[in-house]
Design an enzyme around this catalytic site. Sequence first.
Site, PDB file in Angstrom:
ATOM      1  N   HIS A 153       0.851  -1.209   0.000  1.00  0.00           N
ATOM      2  CA  HIS A 153       0.000   0.000   0.000  1.00  0.00           C
ATOM      3  C   HIS A 153       0.880   1.251   0.000  1.00  0.00           C
ATOM      4  O   HIS A 153       0.620   2.212  -0.726  1.00  0.00           O
ATOM      5  CB  HIS A 153      -0.880   0.049   1.262  1.00  0.00           C
ATOM      6  N   LYS A 166     -18.196  -6.002   8.201  1.00  0.00           N
ATOM      7  CA  LYS A 166     -17.036  -6.850   8.513  1.00  0.00           C
ATOM      8  C   LYS A 166     -16.476  -6.480   9.879  1.00  0.00           C
ATOM      9  O   LYS A 166     -16.549  -5.324  10.283  1.00  0.00           O
ATOM     10  CB  LYS A 166     -15.935  -6.604   7.478  1.00  0.00           C
ATOM     11  N   ARG A 173      -1.941  -6.084  -8.389  1.00  0.00           N
ATOM     12  CA  ARG A 173      -0.706  -6.833  -8.118  1.00  0.00           C
ATOM     13  C   ARG A 173      -0.476  -7.911  -9.155  1.00  0.00           C
ATOM     14  O   ARG A 173       0.637  -8.148  -9.589  1.00  0.00           O
ATOM     15  CB  ARG A 173      -0.797  -7.499  -6.728  1.00  0.00           C
ATOM     16  N   SER A 223      -2.924  -7.786   3.088  1.00  0.00           N
ATOM     17  CA  SER A 223      -3.195  -7.578   4.517  1.00  0.00           C
ATOM     18  C   SER A 223      -3.645  -8.889   5.156  1.00  0.00           C
ATOM     19  O   SER A 223      -3.279  -9.203   6.287  1.00  0.00           O
ATOM     20  CB  SER A 223      -4.297  -6.532   4.703  1.00  0.00           C
TER      21      SER A 223
HETATM   22  O1  PNS Z   1      -9.060  -2.745   0.279  1.00  0.00           O
HETATM   23  P1  PNS Z   1     -10.306  -3.229  -0.383  1.00  0.00           P
HETATM   24  O2  PNS Z   1     -11.114  -4.032   0.597  1.00  0.00           O
HETATM   25  O3  PNS Z   1     -10.034  -3.976  -1.644  1.00  0.00           O
HETATM   26  O4  PNS Z   1     -11.168  -1.931  -0.801  1.00  0.00           O
HETATM   27  C1  PNS Z   1     -12.451  -2.062  -1.350  1.00  0.00           C
HETATM   28  C2  PNS Z   1     -13.149  -0.687  -1.453  1.00  0.00           C
HETATM   29  C3  PNS Z   1     -13.158   0.026  -0.107  1.00  0.00           C
HETATM   30  C4  PNS Z   1     -12.436   0.163  -2.448  1.00  0.00           C
HETATM   31  C5  PNS Z   1     -14.598  -0.972  -1.952  1.00  0.00           C
HETATM   32  O5  PNS Z   1     -15.181  -1.940  -1.132  1.00  0.00           O
HETATM   33  C6  PNS Z   1     -15.482   0.273  -1.958  1.00  0.00           C
HETATM   34  O6  PNS Z   1     -15.285   1.163  -2.760  1.00  0.00           O
HETATM   35  N1  PNS Z   1     -16.479   0.333  -1.039  1.00  0.00           N
HETATM   36  C7  PNS Z   1     -17.375   1.463  -0.907  1.00  0.00           C
HETATM   37  C8  PNS Z   1     -18.789   1.132  -1.355  1.00  0.00           C
HETATM   38  C9  PNS Z   1     -18.954   1.294  -2.846  1.00  0.00           C
HETATM   39  O7  PNS Z   1     -18.745   2.335  -3.409  1.00  0.00           O
HETATM   40  N2  PNS Z   1     -19.342   0.180  -3.484  1.00  0.00           N
HETATM   41  C10 PNS Z   1     -19.527   0.117  -4.925  1.00  0.00           C
HETATM   42  C11 PNS Z   1     -18.232  -0.272  -5.615  1.00  0.00           C
HETATM   43  S1  PNS Z   1     -18.463  -0.503  -7.329  1.00  0.00           S
END
Ligand code: PNS
Length: 175
Positions: free
Chosen positions: A31, A55, A104, A142
Amino acid sequence: MSHLSGSLHGEMPMKIRAVYPGTFDPVTNGHLDLIRRCSALFDDVIVAILRNTDKTPFFTTEERVEMLEEVVKDLKNVSVTTFQGLLVDFAEQRKASVIVRGIRAVSDYEYELQMALMNRRLSSKVETVFLMPAETYSYLSSRLVNEISALGGSVRGLVPPIVEQRLKRRHRQRR
Ligand code: PNS
């Protein structure tokens, strides 16, 4: 691009603000590598931690904010905050025109493409940009860091020192 057309007409180029969203539970060196790349590419970077009530994270949101703030403190154009709800709404509210996501390996691509296209459908004002971390971090996540640490393995070099210390402390308390 408006960024270019502004300067071609002798106007001030538009500043580009990017959001780098994620769970960051915890922040890894992968990150951090991406945050440094964002910091060099964009005028302004917001690292946005999702406040996810579904979660149960390993570290609380506040702990994750603290660790991220510590590791980005030398990067003057990077700030850390949290968000709830739709990512595109957050980006629009903060006047960010770019969402940055890391890729990645090929395995990340399908999920990331789906999210990027859905976000594009939800907002035409925000563009997703994919960046690759250094290949050293291509297998780092993570989830694996948490697992290794819980089983007493070393995560040195995979996470910043503050995260390593906190992981050790937390897992010691749990044993
Ligand atoms: O680190 P992660 O868990 O891969 O991040 C995922 C994240 C936070 C980017 C994604 O879950 C997100 O954008 N959540 C917010 C809700 C949202 O906008 N959902 C629609 C996505 S198309």
